[in-house]
Motif scaffolding. Structure first.
Motif, PDB file in Angstrom:
ATOM      1  N   PRO A 185       0.713  -1.139   0.039  1.00 39.25           N
ATOM      2  CA  PRO A 185      -0.067   0.198  -0.001  1.00 39.25           C
ATOM      3  C   PRO A 185       1.008   1.191  -0.094  1.00 39.25           C
ATOM      4  O   PRO A 185       1.924   1.333   0.479  1.00 39.25           O
ATOM      5  CB  PRO A 185      -0.748  -0.015   1.277  1.00 39.25           C
ATOM      6  N   GLU A 186       0.315   2.346  -0.607  1.00 38.97           N
ATOM      7  CA  GLU A 186       0.980   3.598  -0.717  1.00 38.97           C
ATOM      8  C   GLU A 186       1.766   4.173   0.386  1.00 38.97           C
ATOM      9  O   GLU A 186       2.760   4.245   0.667  1.00 38.97           O
ATOM     10  CB  GLU A 186       0.208   4.609  -1.491  1.00 38.97           C
ATOM     11  N   ALA A 187       0.825   4.144   1.572  1.00 44.05           N
ATOM     12  CA  ALA A 187       1.324   4.642   2.630  1.00 44.05           C
ATOM     13  C   ALA A 187       2.434   3.840   3.461  1.00 44.05           C
ATOM     14  O   ALA A 187       3.260   4.537   3.867  1.00 44.05           O
ATOM     15  CB  ALA A 187       0.119   4.649   3.942  1.00 44.05           C
ATOM     16  N   GLN A 188       2.324   2.635   3.223  1.00 43.47           N
ATOM     17  CA  GLN A 188       3.280   1.801   3.741  1.00 43.47           C
ATOM     18  C   GLN A 188       4.755   1.978   2.839  1.00 43.47           C
ATOM     19  O   GLN A 188       5.835   2.040   3.621  1.00 43.47           O
ATOM     20  CB  GLN A 188       2.921   0.052   3.598  1.00 43.47           C
ATOM     21  N   MET A 189       4.627   2.278   1.587  1.00 45.82           N
ATOM     22  CA  MET A 189       5.725   2.507   0.599  1.00 45.82           C
ATOM     23  C   MET A 189       6.255   3.819   1.018  1.00 45.82           C
ATOM     24  O   MET A 189       7.599   3.849   1.229  1.00 45.82           O
ATOM     25  CB  MET A 189       5.356   2.345  -0.821  1.00 45.82           C
ATOM     26  N   VAL A 190       5.631   4.728   1.497  1.00 41.45           N
ATOM     27  CA  VAL A 190       5.974   5.897   1.836  1.00 41.45           C
ATOM     28  C   VAL A 190       6.772   6.103   3.275  1.00 41.45           C
ATOM     29  O   VAL A 190       7.857   6.339   3.485  1.00 41.45           O
ATOM     30  CB  VAL A 190       4.876   6.985   1.980  1.00 41.45           C
ATOM     31  N   SER A 191       5.930   5.165   4.246  1.00 43.31           N
ATOM     32  CA  SER A 191       6.589   4.917   5.475  1.00 43.31           C
ATOM     33  C   SER A 191       7.880   4.235   5.629  1.00 43.31           C
ATOM     34  O   SER A 191       9.117   4.711   6.085  1.00 43.31           O
ATOM     35  CB  SER A 191       5.680   4.027   6.445  1.00 43.31           C
ATOM     36  N   GLY A 192       7.917   3.312   4.569  1.00 38.78           N
ATOM     37  CA  GLY A 192       9.244   2.455   4.404  1.00 38.78           C
ATOM     38  C   GLY A 192      10.262   3.443   3.672  1.00 38.78           C
ATOM     39  O   GLY A 192      11.743   3.396   4.149  1.00 38.78           O
ATOM     40  N   GLY A 193       9.960   4.355   2.889  1.00 37.69           N
ATOM     41  CA  GLY A 193      10.797   5.279   1.911  1.00 37.69           C
ATOM     42  C   GLY A 193      11.395   6.199   3.131  1.00 37.69           C
ATOM     43  O   GLY A 193      12.608   6.534   3.216  1.00 37.69           O
ATOM     44  N   ILE A 194      10.596   6.712   4.095  1.00 36.50           N
ATOM     45  CA  ILE A 194      11.144   7.819   5.161  1.00 36.50           C
ATOM     46  C   ILE A 194      12.208   6.960   6.052  1.00 36.50           C
ATOM     47  O   ILE A 194      13.011   7.445   6.601  1.00 36.50           O
ATOM     48  CB  ILE A 194       9.905   8.222   5.795  1.00 36.50           C
ATOM     49  N   ASP A 195      11.769   5.787   6.193  1.00 35.11           N
ATOM     50  CA  ASP A 195      12.777   4.881   7.088  1.00 35.11           C
ATOM     51  C   ASP A 195      14.205   4.685   6.424  1.00 35.11           C
ATOM     52  O   ASP A 195      15.006   4.865   7.139  1.00 35.11           O
ATOM     53  CB  ASP A 195      12.059   3.441   7.496  1.00 35.11           C
ATOM     54  N   ILE A 196      14.228   4.419   5.116  1.00 38.37           N
ATOM     55  CA  ILE A 196      15.302   4.262   4.488  1.00 38.37           C
ATOM     56  C   ILE A 196      16.030   5.591   4.272  1.00 38.37           C
ATOM     57  O   ILE A 196      17.356   5.847   4.612  1.00 38.37           O
ATOM     58  CB  ILE A 196      14.939   4.021   2.889  1.00 38.37           C
ATOM     59  N   MET A 197      15.371   6.677   4.019  1.00 34.57           N
ATOM     60  CA  MET A 197      15.898   7.987   4.091  1.00 34.57           C
ATOM     61  C   MET A 197      16.479   8.373   5.482  1.00 34.57           C
ATOM     62  O   MET A 197      17.560   9.156   5.463  1.00 34.57           O
ATOM     63  CB  MET A 197      14.780   9.243   3.832  1.00 34.57           C
ATOM     64  N   SER A 198      15.752   8.020   6.515  1.00 34.61           N
ATOM     65  CA  SER A 198      16.247   8.231   7.781  1.00 34.61           C
ATOM     66  C   SER A 198      17.493   7.440   8.075  1.00 34.61           C
ATOM     67  O   SER A 198      18.505   7.987   8.522  1.00 34.61           O
ATOM     68  CB  SER A 198      15.362   7.837   8.785  1.00 34.61           C
ATOM     69  N   HIS A 199      17.690   6.347   7.639  1.00 37.53           N
ATOM     70  CA  HIS A 199      18.881   5.427   7.889  1.00 37.53           C
ATOM     71  C   HIS A 199      20.217   6.355   7.227  1.00 37.53           C
ATOM     72  O   HIS A 199      21.305   6.285   7.979  1.00 37.53           O
ATOM     73  CB  HIS A 199      18.958   3.959   7.390  1.00 37.53           C
ATOM     74  N   VAL A 200      19.984   6.679   6.089  1.00 34.39           N
ATOM     75  CA  VAL A 200      20.919   7.674   5.318  1.00 34.39           C
ATOM     76  C   VAL A 200      21.185   9.054   6.314  1.00 34.39           C
ATOM     77  O   VAL A 200      22.493   9.074   6.560  1.00 34.39           O
ATOM     78  CB  VAL A 200      20.680   7.796   4.098  1.00 34.39           C
ATOM     79  N   MET A 201      20.050   9.650   6.427  1.00 30.40           N
ATOM     80  CA  MET A 201      20.344  10.577   7.363  1.00 30.40           C
ATOM     81  C   MET A 201      21.105  10.789   8.740  1.00 30.40           C
ATOM     82  O   MET A 201      21.725  11.213   9.100  1.00 30.40           O
ATOM     83  CB  MET A 201      19.003  11.458   7.775  1.00 30.40           C
ATOM     84  N   GLU A 202      20.762   9.555   9.357  1.00 31.95           N
ATOM     85  CA  GLU A 202      21.104   9.303  10.662  1.00 31.95           C
ATOM     86  C   GLU A 202      22.878   9.191  10.523  1.00 31.95           C
ATOM     87  O   GLU A 202      23.562   9.230  11.569  1.00 31.95           O
ATOM     88  CB  GLU A 202      20.570   8.251  11.364  1.00 31.95           C
ATOM     89  N   ARG A 203      23.349   9.071   9.458  1.00 29.42           N
ATOM     90  CA  ARG A 203      24.774   8.821   8.987  1.00 29.42           C
ATOM     91  C   ARG A 203      25.210  10.227   8.705  1.00 29.42           C
ATOM     92  O   ARG A 203      26.008  10.723   9.340  1.00 29.42           O
ATOM     93  CB  ARG A 203      25.168   7.743   7.996  1.00 29.42           C
ATOM     94  N   VAL A 204      24.659  10.857   7.801  1.00 28.59           N
ATOM     95  CA  VAL A 204      25.062  12.122   7.525  1.00 28.59           C
ATOM     96  C   VAL A 204      24.911  13.263   8.524  1.00 28.59           C
ATOM     97  O   VAL A 204      25.725  14.315   8.403  1.00 28.59           O
ATOM     98  CB  VAL A 204      24.605  12.717   5.875  1.00 28.59           C
ATOM     99  N   PHE A 205      24.343  12.771   9.540  1.00 30.51           N
ATOM    100  CA  PHE A 205      23.826  14.106  10.510  1.00 30.51           C
ATOM    101  C   PHE A 205      24.712  13.743  11.638  1.00 30.51           C
ATOM    102  O   PHE A 205      24.622  14.338  12.511  1.00 30.51           O
ATOM    103  CB  PHE A 205      22.413  13.855  10.855  1.00 30.51           C
TER     104      PHE A 205
END
Lengths: 388, 388
Positions: A185-205
């Motif tokens: 479902p779209e909401a789950q895809m968005v939620s997962g995408g934000i999780d993926i982005m967060s994993h990256v941001m938690e490194r660069v931040f």
């Protein structure tokens, strides 16, 4: 650049129509009987369940099954899994079919099956004695659990959502057929995408210097991920977007972006989000959409530099005063989350102002935590207030 | 995005003062006797040799040694290594201490020691029967040989510089102490840096669609690598620059940038450069500084798109007509190579115009080759002319 050790033993089979290959790998490893683990109805809808069962049959591999693993998976379900894994006859391997929750549960079961005491002990620091091998089929990308050494489990009785890290739980083989994720479902895809982005941001931040090589790769991943989430909202069947989203999901938290950083990312937003998941059953990614900007605003006051570099590289914000640039970047990140339909305030999650002390108390059990800024109980309450 | 399998079993120990750890890993694997392989005097100058010998002694590991591995390593030296590896008593593992040439030779020796016939057979397509494990210490970064499944060897008698790919030759453990590379001569650092950049460019120039995730990471690596080479020319002792250069050297050709591409990169420039190394002993990276821009100009006429995207992302060229943008980007790449002291024409390498047919004939033995454009004998001669 800090010292590090890099070793990721997982074999990933990636592409269309790859699910049956899981049985080939099980057979090659001499596995005779497995615990087939899954969540709700998605694996029936996307066809993964029947493909796995058929492939197991084709190789003469027996299975005992356990469904009903939920998002924010629980220790109770894991205990059920351990019981089935060690029953007579016992299984030789765990086969998770599903997303991060199913993989995380499989990892806990794999350890629990080789541990004499209660599996939760291992999440409280007891040393594991071994683990059954894991051969999984990923049907929802987000957590990197399919390629890493981490399991996250919730224990409602102890009001705890806790991570365990062990080299024993790298999956032996993970099969990823991105085309199966078209039905997510779209909401789950968005939620997962934000999780993926967060994993990256938690490194660069994390504020670590001398790792531009990893930072720049992280910024590149963020730019691409932002486009991919939008592309998949427009067309869930866009295979190239789905596949790149899936692979980004695997590499973001596989450890490669952490090389040279001396940490596994500043997981403060994750920890603050875990309390939301635990107490309000907030989907993991949505908890991050709320907590990441609030955390960023709070810590950027003292150290705007990592956020300024991020703003310039990801949102093309013109260089200038670092604090201005940083806050501009955080605003744009929040705008982006909203633009893809994610909540960005606690209110939108149904949290009341009166709930903040309870949230802060729950998250505070692990305090102090954080890399860029070590957060104590007072910091935590301030960040939840900012998120409200 | 194309289907792929990802598996890289090598353990990398990365950081200052890590060399002695190689003996811990050998001991843990039960190794009693090794072939210690190295090149010229560099490993004595940078201290790696004595550190390895001392660490082996500390663990009671015996060794037989073989020095004198040259750049563009030869099958003759490998045959010597095989003879020592299988002598009585035989060794249990190969320990390369040096750069890519030493690692490539170690891989060939590892295979040769488990093969009944002549080791060159394996470079002509015969199947290997097994390999000794490789535990290496990298002292010159460039080729990714320390983390991949590739060995490149020259056979002067057959006028061949040939690659062999086998999962048997992933090093078990590679130790990388970037601080040892401070003594690498500047020209060699530049040459290695161009090799690293080429490994990335050979991916992003392959013309495969739907892999923006890998392309953008590649562009990011190129931008960073260009700065790092300059930083190291300014200050060879800049540890963060040296370490990032080293790690970029490992990941560029480790396979991660190839995921989803359906190829291991368009290696045409490498193949064209190999003939220069073979016939004129041109350092590998310098051969690429000459051949990459010439190849790019030749193939961009027909397909400017990958070069245009590269120009925009790496050199901030303003978008416009793809062909103009592409050629602008290639000019800037060549300017960059010149700015760091690399040759960009065959003339500068001492090649005469009359040598071109010989070069083309040598490279043409492998024709047709190439991913973006399949090159035949006529294409090859035209590219050498462009490079002249």
């Amino acid at each position: 650049m800090r010292d590090f050790t890099w070793h990721n033993p997982t074999t990933v089979i990636f592409g269309r129509d790859t699910v049956p290959l899981i049985a080939d790998h099980l057979a090659a490893a001499g596995v005779k009987r497995v615990l087939l683990l899954y969540g709700g109805g998605a694996v029936f809808k996307n066809g993964a369940y029947s493909k796995v069962v058929e492939a197991l049959g084709g190789k003469g591999i027996e299975y005992v099954e356990l469904g009903g693993v939920k998002s924010n998976p629980t220790v109770e379900k894991v205990r059920e899994g351990v019981a089935r894994a060690v029953a007579n006859p016992p299984v030789d391997a765990i086969v998770p079919v599903g997303g991060g929750s199913v993989f995380d549960s499989a990892k806990a079961i794999a350890l629990g099956a080789r541990y004499a005491g209660d599996v939760w002990d291992l999440f409280e620091g007891k040393q594991p004695a071994g683990a059954l091998p894991i051969f999984g089929v990923l049907t929802v990308s987000a957590t990197s659990s399919e390629v890493n050494d981490i399991a996250v489990l919730s224990n409602q009785k102890k009001a705890a959502k806790t991570s365990l890290v062990s080299p024993l739980i790298y999956p032996r083989v993970s099969v990823i057929d991105p085309s199966l994720q078209t039905t997510v479902p779209e909401a789950q895809m968005v939620s997962g995408g934000i999780d993926i982005m967060s994993h990256v941001m938690e490194r660069v931040f994390d504020g670590v210097d001398g790792v531009e090589l990893m930072d720049e790769q992280g910024y590149a991943m963020l730019r691409v991920m932002m486009r991919l989430i939008q592309d998949l909202r427009d067309d869930p069947a866009d295979y190239d977007a789905r596949a790149q989203y899936a692979w980004a999901g695997s590499i973001a938290h596989s450890g490669s972006l952490s090389c040279g950083r001396g940490n596994r990312g500043d997981l403060a937003s994750h920890k603050l989000g875990h309390s939301l998941s635990l107490l309000f059953d907030t989907p993991h990614g949505m908890s991050l959409a709320v907590m990441m900007p609030a955390w960023a605003r709070y810590v950027a006051r003292e150290n705007p530099v990592p956020f300024a570099r991020f703003a310039e590289a990801v949102f093309d914000v013109e260089p200038g005063d670092d604090e201005d640039v940083a806050f501009d970047g955080i605003d744009r990140l929040e705008d982006y989350f909203r633009s893809v339909g994610a909540p960005t305030t606690l209110k939108e999650l149904g949290v009341k102002e009166a709930d903040i002390p309870r949230l802060a108390e729950n998250a505070g059990a692990f305090a102090p935590f954080g890399v860029l800024k070590l957060l104590n109980a007072e910091d935590i309450i301030e960040i939840y207030k900012l998120a409200y």
